[in-house]
Design a protein around this motif. Structure first.
Motif, mmCIF file in Angstrom:
data_model
loop_
_atom_site.group_PDB
_atom_site.id
_atom_site.type_symbol
_atom_site.label_atom_id
_atom_site.label_comp_id
_atom_site.label_asym_id
_atom_site.label_seq_id
_atom_site.Cartn_x
_atom_site.Cartn_y
_atom_site.Cartn_z
ATOM 1 N N THR A 110 -44.852 -5.644 29.694
ATOM 2 C CA THR A 110 -45.544 -4.583 28.969
ATOM 3 C C THR A 110 -45.195 -4.647 27.485
ATOM 4 O OG1 THR A 110 -45.363 -3.224 30.963
ATOM 5 C CG2 THR A 110 -46.019 -2.111 28.950
ATOM 6 N N TYR B 109 -47.865 -5.147 24.464
ATOM 7 C CA TYR B 109 -47.943 -4.226 23.324
ATOM 8 C C TYR B 109 -47.865 -4.998 22.017
ATOM 9 C CZ TYR B 109 -47.787 0.677 24.793
ATOM 10 O OH TYR B 109 -48.102 1.916 25.237
ATOM 11 N N MET C 228 -49.848 -4.096 34.783
ATOM 12 C CA MET C 228 -48.445 -3.678 34.824
ATOM 13 C C MET C 228 -48.300 -2.235 35.290
ATOM 14 S SD MET C 228 -46.689 -6.224 34.449
ATOM 15 C CE MET C 228 -45.219 -5.301 34.712
ATOM 16 N N LEU D 273 -51.791 -4.468 30.472
ATOM 17 C CA LEU D 273 -51.267 -3.112 30.594
ATOM 18 C C LEU D 273 -51.728 -2.468 31.892
ATOM 19 C CD1 LEU D 273 -49.674 -0.819 29.301
ATOM 20 C CD2 LEU D 273 -51.778 -0.115 28.156
#
Length: 99
Positions: free
Chosen positions: A5, A9, A75, A72
């Protein structure tokens, strides 16, 4: 999973909020290492392997798509699945939980 993650990001261009995930990654890594060293020695169950496969699928999504939003999403699904073994262990062995 926090590491994947964190990478997604970073790849999405997050700058100010990436430090929150960096803190999560460090904290979860420490917890995982301590659990590995001082854990109660239980063997992996099918559910544990299923959650591990979900995390690997999320990694594969990142490798194939390079789309941080899909990573994302993958996850988040993997992290929700990872809660299930923890909740089952707490339900089945409440005497081992520290309150």
């Amino acid at each position: 999973m926090a590491g994947i993650t964190l990478v997604s990001y970073w790849a999405a261009g997050a700058q100010n909020t990436v430090y929150v995930l960096l803190g999560d990654f460090v904290a979860f890594s420490i917890i995982a290492l301590l659990a590995w060293k001082y854990g109660n020695g239980r063997k992996f169950t099918r559910l544990d392997y299923f959650c591990l496969i979900a995390a690997f699928i999320a990694i594969a999504v990142y490798i194939v798509s390079h789309d941080p939003l899909w990573v994302l999403r993958a996850m988040l699904v993997a992290e929700v699945l990872a809660l299930v073994p923890t909740m089952l262990k707490s339900w089945e062995h409440p005497e081992e939980e520290i309150s």
